[in-house]
Design a protein around this motif. Sequence first.
Motif, mmCIF file in Angstrom:
data_model
loop_
_atom_site.group_PDB
_atom_site.id
_atom_site.type_symbol
_atom_site.label_atom_id
_atom_site.label_comp_id
_atom_site.label_asym_id
_atom_site.label_seq_id
_atom_site.Cartn_x
_atom_site.Cartn_y
_atom_site.Cartn_z
ATOM 1 N N SER A 17 11.320 65.887 2.746
ATOM 2 C CA SER A 17 12.225 64.768 2.524
ATOM 3 C C SER A 17 13.440 64.859 3.447
ATOM 4 N N ALA A 18 13.905 66.075 3.744
ATOM 5 C CA ALA A 18 15.009 66.234 4.684
ATOM 6 C C ALA A 18 14.569 65.790 6.074
ATOM 7 N N ALA A 19 13.326 66.098 6.427
ATOM 8 C CA ALA A 19 12.792 65.670 7.722
ATOM 9 C C ALA A 19 12.688 64.144 7.766
ATOM 10 N N ASN A 20 12.262 63.540 6.665
ATOM 11 C CA ASN A 20 12.184 62.073 6.598
ATOM 12 C C ASN A 20 13.544 61.451 6.856
ATOM 13 N N ARG A 21 14.545 61.992 6.193
ATOM 14 C CA ARG A 21 15.898 61.443 6.333
ATOM 15 C C ARG A 21 16.406 61.641 7.764
ATOM 16 N N ALA A 22 16.197 62.841 8.319
ATOM 17 C CA ALA A 22 16.664 63.126 9.675
ATOM 18 C C ALA A 22 15.982 62.207 10.688
ATOM 19 N N ALA A 24 14.708 59.219 10.130
ATOM 20 C CA ALA A 24 15.218 57.861 9.946
ATOM 21 C C ALA A 24 16.604 57.715 10.562
ATOM 22 N N GLU A 25 17.439 58.750 10.419
ATOM 23 C CA GLU A 25 18.785 58.687 10.994
ATOM 24 C C GLU A 25 18.731 58.671 12.512
ATOM 25 N N ARG A 26 17.829 59.489 13.090
ATOM 26 C CA ARG A 26 17.698 59.523 14.548
ATOM 27 C C ARG A 26 17.261 58.165 15.090
ATOM 28 N N GLU A 27 16.364 57.541 14.379
ATOM 29 C CA GLU A 27 15.830 56.265 14.835
ATOM 30 C C GLU A 27 16.699 55.088 14.396
#
Length: 110
Positions: A17-22, A24-27
């Motif tokens: 989930s942390a990877a998902n958030r990261a 999404a933030e990058r994109e």
Amino acid sequence: MANSPELSPSSSLSPQSAANRAEAEREGKRLTEEQKKVNHLTSEKKRRDNIRSGFDGLAGIVPGMEGRARSEGVVLFGAIDYVRRLMLERRAMIETLEGNGVTVDAELKL
């Protein structure tokens, strides 16, 4: 509690989930509904695990609770009874000391 972990906003996230958030933030995108669901389920599991750990810790210090199958309600009421008993014992000790002429500081009587 000495053993309770301090939680930061990101500590309740799984690596996924942390990877998902990261990502999404990058994109510059919002999380998808599936990512939100994964994040929510992960944070809820973390919350339940922390509560369970707290009750296990409490049950470990309340006499008669160690190693017993118990619900959270049983642990809470057991803890209430134990604290009340300790308060009564403390009050009795203070009265005994004062009955023997020992001065007990007012702050210790609270």
